[in-house]
Scaffold this motif. Structure first.
Motif, PDB file in Angstrom:
ATOM      1  N   ARG A 192      24.761   2.710  42.692  1.00  0.00           N
ATOM      2  CA  ARG A 192      23.895   2.118  41.577  1.00  0.00           C
ATOM      3  C   ARG A 192      22.565   2.670  41.184  1.00  0.00           C
ATOM      4  NH1 ARG A 192      24.888  -3.955  43.683  1.00  0.00           N
ATOM      5  NH2 ARG A 192      26.882  -4.106  42.912  1.00  0.00           N
ATOM      6  N   GLU A 193      21.813   3.131  42.231  1.00  0.00           N
ATOM      7  CA  GLU A 193      20.537   3.831  42.086  1.00  0.00           C
ATOM      8  C   GLU A 193      20.749   5.252  41.517  1.00  0.00           C
ATOM      9  OE1 GLU A 193      17.637   2.063  45.603  1.00  0.00           O
ATOM     10  OE2 GLU A 193      19.086   3.867  45.958  1.00  0.00           O
ATOM     11  N   TYR A 194      21.863   5.917  42.085  1.00  0.00           N
ATOM     12  CA  TYR A 194      22.353   7.149  41.534  1.00  0.00           C
ATOM     13  C   TYR A 194      22.529   7.008  40.072  1.00  0.00           C
ATOM     14  CZ  TYR A 194      24.588  11.511  41.001  1.00  0.00           C
ATOM     15  OH  TYR A 194      25.001  12.731  40.576  1.00  0.00           O
ATOM     16  N   ASP A 195      23.472   6.050  39.808  1.00  0.00           N
ATOM     17  CA  ASP A 195      23.882   5.953  38.215  1.00  0.00           C
ATOM     18  C   ASP A 195      22.798   5.860  37.339  1.00  0.00           C
ATOM     19  OD1 ASP A 195      26.364   6.380  39.127  1.00  0.00           O
ATOM     20  OD2 ASP A 195      27.269   4.238  39.101  1.00  0.00           O
ATOM     21  N   ALA A 196      21.709   4.684  37.905  1.00  0.00           N
ATOM     22  CA  ALA A 196      20.622   4.526  37.146  1.00  0.00           C
ATOM     23  C   ALA A 196      19.859   5.782  36.613  1.00  0.00           C
ATOM     24  CB  ALA A 196      19.798   3.386  37.741  1.00  0.00           C
ATOM     25  N   GLN A 197      19.486   6.594  37.878  1.00  0.00           N
ATOM     26  CA  GLN A 197      18.998   7.851  37.793  1.00  0.00           C
ATOM     27  C   GLN A 197      19.490   8.756  36.618  1.00  0.00           C
ATOM     28  OE1 GLN A 197      19.142  10.561  41.242  1.00  0.00           O
ATOM     29  NE2 GLN A 197      16.903  11.065  40.934  1.00  0.00           N
ATOM     30  N   GLN A 198      20.921   8.732  36.740  1.00  0.00           N
ATOM     31  CA  GLN A 198      21.686   9.599  35.671  1.00  0.00           C
ATOM     32  C   GLN A 198      21.611   9.053  34.400  1.00  0.00           C
ATOM     33  OE1 GLN A 198      23.318  12.601  36.515  1.00  0.00           O
ATOM     34  NE2 GLN A 198      22.241  12.520  38.442  1.00  0.00           N
ATOM     35  N   ILE A 199      21.588   7.682  34.110  1.00  0.00           N
ATOM     36  CA  ILE A 199      21.581   7.044  32.944  1.00  0.00           C
ATOM     37  C   ILE A 199      20.167   7.468  32.413  1.00  0.00           C
ATOM     38  CG2 ILE A 199      21.350   5.144  31.810  1.00  0.00           C
ATOM     39  CD1 ILE A 199      23.798   4.158  33.776  1.00  0.00           C
ATOM     40  N   MET A 200      19.251   7.356  33.067  1.00  0.00           N
ATOM     41  CA  MET A 200      17.783   7.565  32.755  1.00  0.00           C
ATOM     42  C   MET A 200      17.605   8.912  32.259  1.00  0.00           C
ATOM     43  SD  MET A 200      15.084   6.476  31.711  1.00  0.00           S
ATOM     44  CE  MET A 200      14.488   5.084  32.362  1.00  0.00           C
ATOM     45  N   SER A 201      18.245  10.012  33.133  1.00  0.00           N
ATOM     46  CA  SER A 201      18.067  11.398  32.628  1.00  0.00           C
ATOM     47  C   SER A 201      19.027  11.615  31.201  1.00  0.00           C
ATOM     48  CB  SER A 201      18.794  12.273  33.861  1.00  0.00           C
ATOM     49  OG  SER A 201      20.069  12.233  33.652  1.00  0.00           O
ATOM     50  N   ALA A 202      20.130  11.068  31.212  1.00  0.00           N
ATOM     51  CA  ALA A 202      20.707  11.200  30.103  1.00  0.00           C
ATOM     52  C   ALA A 202      19.943  10.648  28.516  1.00  0.00           C
ATOM     53  CB  ALA A 202      22.297  10.345  30.020  1.00  0.00           C
ATOM     54  N   PHE A 203      19.265   9.340  28.944  1.00  0.00           N
ATOM     55  CA  PHE A 203      18.467   8.892  28.044  1.00  0.00           C
ATOM     56  C   PHE A 203      17.260   9.790  27.504  1.00  0.00           C
ATOM     57  CE2 PHE A 203      14.881   6.338  26.767  1.00  0.00           C
ATOM     58  CZ  PHE A 203      15.175   5.730  25.692  1.00  0.00           C
ATOM     59  N   LYS A 204      16.884  10.367  28.519  1.00  0.00           N
ATOM     60  CA  LYS A 204      15.688  11.343  27.908  1.00  0.00           C
ATOM     61  C   LYS A 204      16.272  12.672  27.598  1.00  0.00           C
ATOM     62  CE  LYS A 204      12.807  10.037  31.951  1.00  0.00           C
ATOM     63  NZ  LYS A 204      12.196  10.501  33.357  1.00  0.00           N
ATOM     64  N   SER A 205      17.422  13.120  27.895  1.00  0.00           N
ATOM     65  CA  SER A 205      17.774  14.144  27.082  1.00  0.00           C
ATOM     66  C   SER A 205      18.587  14.044  25.736  1.00  0.00           C
ATOM     67  CB  SER A 205      18.876  15.089  28.025  1.00  0.00           C
ATOM     68  OG  SER A 205      20.267  14.161  28.097  1.00  0.00           O
ATOM     69  N   SER A 206      18.689  12.820  25.480  1.00  0.00           N
ATOM     70  CA  SER A 206      19.395  12.331  24.154  1.00  0.00           C
ATOM     71  C   SER A 206      18.039  12.071  23.431  1.00  0.00           C
ATOM     72  CB  SER A 206      20.290  11.125  24.043  1.00  0.00           C
ATOM     73  OG  SER A 206      19.688  10.040  24.709  1.00  0.00           O
ATOM     74  N   LEU A 207      16.874  11.614  23.992  1.00  0.00           N
ATOM     75  CA  LEU A 207      15.834  11.377  23.048  1.00  0.00           C
ATOM     76  C   LEU A 207      15.115  12.896  22.661  1.00  0.00           C
ATOM     77  CD1 LEU A 207      14.145   9.122  22.100  1.00  0.00           C
ATOM     78  CD2 LEU A 207      12.886   9.450  24.386  1.00  0.00           C
ATOM     79  N   PHE A 208      15.437  13.639  23.452  1.00  0.00           N
ATOM     80  CA  PHE A 208      14.965  15.011  23.192  1.00  0.00           C
ATOM     81  C   PHE A 208      15.729  15.702  22.115  1.00  0.00           C
ATOM     82  CE2 PHE A 208      14.800  19.791  23.963  1.00  0.00           C
ATOM     83  CZ  PHE A 208      13.570  19.836  23.827  1.00  0.00           C
ATOM     84  N   GLY A 209      16.842  15.557  22.084  1.00  0.00           N
ATOM     85  CA  GLY A 209      17.747  16.062  21.352  1.00  0.00           C
ATOM     86  C   GLY A 209      17.617  15.202  19.788  1.00  0.00           C
ATOM     87  N   LEU A 210      17.160  14.034  19.793  1.00  0.00           N
ATOM     88  CA  LEU A 210      16.776  13.213  18.628  1.00  0.00           C
ATOM     89  C   LEU A 210      15.640  13.881  17.913  1.00  0.00           C
ATOM     90  CD1 LEU A 210      17.181  10.720  16.954  1.00  0.00           C
ATOM     91  CD2 LEU A 210      15.888   9.542  18.409  1.00  0.00           C
ATOM     92  N   CYS A 211      14.510  14.046  18.976  1.00  0.00           N
ATOM     93  CA  CYS A 211      13.342  14.781  18.419  1.00  0.00           C
ATOM     94  C   CYS A 211      13.614  15.873  17.746  1.00  0.00           C
ATOM     95  CB  CYS A 211      12.459  14.605  19.514  1.00  0.00           C
ATOM     96  SG  CYS A 211      11.638  13.161  19.950  1.00  0.00           S
ATOM     97  N   ILE A 212      14.343  16.827  18.305  1.00  0.00           N
ATOM     98  CA  ILE A 212      14.503  18.082  17.905  1.00  0.00           C
ATOM     99  C   ILE A 212      15.204  18.095  16.526  1.00  0.00           C
ATOM    100  CG2 ILE A 212      15.913  20.301  18.301  1.00  0.00           C
ATOM    101  CD1 ILE A 212      13.305  20.165  20.016  1.00  0.00           C
TER     102      ILE A 212
END
Length: 175
Positions: A98-118
């Protein structure tokens, strides 16, 4: 006997890169727009709406994957090697799935937020609607490449390529 020694001495050829049909979508779309002589800038309003819907859909799916991952049964501890940014040393860290999945989801959220900004920055700065068109199509398609989406939404087993910890995609600049 010499034949067997030669066979053992020759290294195996590296695995061929996987062909992903998603790689051909953007070039095919660009060629289609050019062939049909479409001016995508005439459809800015519609493309903005489509892009907003695609982004909202992506974030809704990320949230749904998070909720589903937190309700899922534990599959045992996951040992992850993390590099420290300061000195470059690796540290092994053990966490629950669960912790690992939450960490992966947070990194996916951040990378998609970066793509959104670009994408929004390109559209705002130069007024070009092409990135909106491409991202409106690529964002939903990108979900099928996400390992957690495959496990928690599509119901695939977490074995093979989907075994945690997930193998990071190889950088073309690493070699």
């Amino acid at each position: 006997m010499a034949g067997k020694a030669d066979e053992a001495a020759t290294p195996e050829a590296p695995a061929a890169p996987e062909m992903n049909p998603k790689m051909f979508v953007v070039p095919a779309l660009m060629m289609g727009v050019k062939y049909l002589k479409l001016d995508v800038n005439l459809y800015k309003t519609e493309l903005r709406i489509a892009f907003a819907c695609a982004v909202l859909f992506k974030y809704a799916v990320i949230y749904f994957v998070y909720l589903t991952s937190q309700k899922a049964a534990e599959a045992g501890p996951v040992t992850v090697k993390e590099k420290k940014a300061m000195d470059g040393t690796e540290e092994e860290k053990t966490m629950t799935t669960r912790e690992y999945d939450a960490q992966q989801i947070m990194s996916a959220f951040k990378s998609s937020l970066f793509g959104l900004c670009i994408t929004c920055g390109i559209h705002y700065k130069w007024g070009n609607a092409s990135p909106l068109l491409f991202q409106s199509i690529m964002l939903p398609m990108g979900l099928f490449d996400d390992n957690l989406f495959k496990i928690h939404v599509l119901g695939n087993e977490a074995v093979g390529k989907l075994k945690r910890p997930f193998k990071a995609p190889e950088s073309p600049f690493a070699a």
